[in-house]
Enzyme design. Sequence first.
Site, mmCIF file in Angstrom:
data_model
loop_
_atom_site.group_PDB
_atom_site.id
_atom_site.type_symbol
_atom_site.label_atom_id
_atom_site.label_comp_id
_atom_site.label_asym_id
_atom_site.label_seq_id
_atom_site.Cartn_x
_atom_site.Cartn_y
_atom_site.Cartn_z
ATOM 1 N N ASP A 423 0.773 -1.124 0.080
ATOM 2 C CA ASP A 423 -0.038 -0.152 -0.141
ATOM 3 C C ASP A 423 0.742 1.233 0.097
ATOM 4 O O ASP A 423 0.563 2.224 0.554
ATOM 5 C CB ASP A 423 -0.950 -0.074 1.296
ATOM 6 C CG ASP A 423 -2.015 1.057 1.022
ATOM 7 O OD1 ASP A 423 -2.487 1.480 -0.238
ATOM 8 O OD2 ASP A 423 -2.607 1.411 2.041
ATOM 9 N N TYR A 424 1.940 1.249 -0.915
ATOM 10 C CA TYR A 424 2.763 2.362 -0.833
ATOM 11 C C TYR A 424 2.414 3.237 -1.978
ATOM 12 O O TYR A 424 3.311 3.600 -2.950
ATOM 13 C CB TYR A 424 4.332 1.916 -0.908
ATOM 14 C CG TYR A 424 4.906 1.611 0.494
ATOM 15 C CD1 TYR A 424 4.385 2.062 1.575
ATOM 16 C CD2 TYR A 424 6.125 0.673 0.337
ATOM 17 C CE1 TYR A 424 5.033 1.600 2.675
ATOM 18 C CE2 TYR A 424 6.747 0.574 1.683
ATOM 19 C CZ TYR A 424 6.328 0.826 3.006
ATOM 20 O OH TYR A 424 6.817 0.647 3.974
#
Length: 756
Positions: A423-424
Amino acid sequence: MHGALLGLFGLALVAGGAFLVALGGSPYYLLAGLGTIGSGVLAWRGDRRAVVLYALVLIGTALWALAERGTTGWPLFARLFLPSLLGVPFLVTARGNRLSWLAPVMLVLVTARVVIVPPLPDQSLPSLAAPASNGEWTSWGADMGGTRFSPLASLTPDNVAELRPAWSVHLGVPPDGKLGNLEVTPLMIGGRLFVCNNMSMVDALDPETGKRLWRFDPRIDVSEVQSRSCRGVAFVRTGGNVCPERILTTTLDAKLWALDATTGRPCGDFGRNGMVDLATGMGPIGHGYYYPTSAPAVVRGRVIVGGWVMDGQKTQSPPGVVRAYDVRSGAFAWAFDIGRPDDPAEPPAGKTYTLGSPNAWAPMSADEALGMVYVPTGNAGPDYFSAHRRAEFQRYASSVVALDAATGRPRWSFQTVHRDVWDYDVSSQPTLVDLPMPAGGTVPALIQPTKRGQLFVLDRRTGRPIKPVKELPAPQGGAPGERLSPTQPVSVGMPSLAGPRLSEVRMWGMTPLDQLYCRIRFRQARYDGEMTPPGLSPTIEYPGFMGALSWGGVAVDPRRGLLVTVSNRVPTLHHLLPRGEADALGLAPRGVPGAKPVRGYWPQTGTPYAAAGAGFLSPLGVPCSEPPFGLITAVDIQTGAVRWERPLGTARDSGPFGLRLGLPLPMGVPTNSGAMMTAGGLVFVAATQERTIRALSLANGRTLWSARLPAGGQSVPMTYRSPKSGRQFVVVAAGGKPLIQAPVGDSLVAFALPRE
């Protein structure tokens, strides 16, 4: 009583310490626990040797603490404060024994080490004449390039301490704990402030008094909307007869509106009665699954919008398409659909844009001269598994993509994370600056901050790195069936703001007991450094899903060549659940009949795994990593050197179990949003869990002024010169953030120097 207390404390240390030793961890807790139990038994019997034995425990604890973490204040506090406090009663029970003074002396020393902040070295900034300015703030990030820099210089390090509250207005959003996403940064143009709230209302305010001049209320249903945000609006002058000056805003029901900047009425020549429906071509969206949260970008007669898509639900989530419309008519211009990047047209009847494609929820930037808009993208959902993702999704995900403003076609792209399973997504606005080069002249540059804490510096014409970027090996061995990238890009020409690599000795807690808990959890989890992939057993993600750098991005003083940014150092724990286990828990996407959302779980329907994640916290509710949890850093862009770095925020509004203890201890607390800079040599920042806005010296980070806010200041401050009084104002939205336990509210607060 004292002996019993020591015995219970020692038993807890022995039990946890034995478990930690079995996991390969430090033997200290086991040994200290045995000594504490022995001292407790002696104290229970009234034996004077109890103080001697406990003094040996304290001396051993101090030597161990110094050996592990040196004289750093907060690590010493976790190791020594409670043991020293437990030794204080020996002053009464062991009078005449000089060793009984050891505990209170250590208590005073440890407390002083935490409370007393070392003086900051005096530095100087180059004296630069303030550039000409009309005192306006014309875009969400101050300008189209998102510098968050104002050329105003009426406020200086010499007079900023005189700032006083000027006015405060409620934006009409009830602070019920569910709407704590008032993240707006206003615009100030033509003698009016323009601001939106998290119910998609837009207000025009008098910049001198805060008096409302008009309000636009789209009257939408937000009952199922999770992340109710509106970070800002856009302004454009069209030169037409109808609405020559326009406010462009998006709403939580996926609409794009054009409003007359003078009256707030919808512009009748834009779309259908002032509105364009962003649901067109999206297929069945599902209530609350898709809407824009960031201000539109305006460049070369186009208004360009992306959108937020609900995380972690399913592979066939709404499309993450980016679209452009004519600023006068609202007519569709083009679409950048990552599933079909070479086809800028709307999908034909009965078709949709590409479902499940990476979205672009963060603020965009634009270069009018180059005719490009710079789009930060997320990853293709769901977040924590990638093997199902299409090749074109992987190409443009977690990237900054430069699009031709006229056609929507990609000119270049730069990927910040390959095959992102953390989830970067790129959550920060790209910041555009003209960077001086050692050989002379300047290069049109783009600085892309990331959740990883990386600062990539690129040529914004081509996307090629100006500061060196290397592909370095990344941890492998994710969940069965996963396909990970063997390398990840690292900006070696700029400092990493991710924080030091975690280790057992860097685990923290307010007491030795919750520190011991964190050490055990660390030993039980997998952690191979940054980019440790999620798997079926717990893994530590650091930086965590809040990111080292968030959507507040960076602020840049282009003349001094300095960059300032706010960062977090808060890890998270993740693991994946096989589909059978997820089904047994009843996990299903929101909106599915019978679905039961479970906090901390994402169903990830369409993949082999659901995901679970939460902050890596001690039983007292504090991060397991050492303070500071939030920092502010100044970087010399040309050399890449860190000019200064300071913990940001105190523990005044935080404490164990979410309690607010009111202790202004300078530990650096979790943050969300960013900072703003001025030509006067000042940095203004709120951002923290603490209800405070600060002015810092750009020279050395010293706090020169601070003021309390009615709620957490999870927004980027802005500044302007009032056309009525000529005073320079500083404005910040105080909306709070439940995610970081910042108190919520609905206020917009302005500060200025007193009238002469």
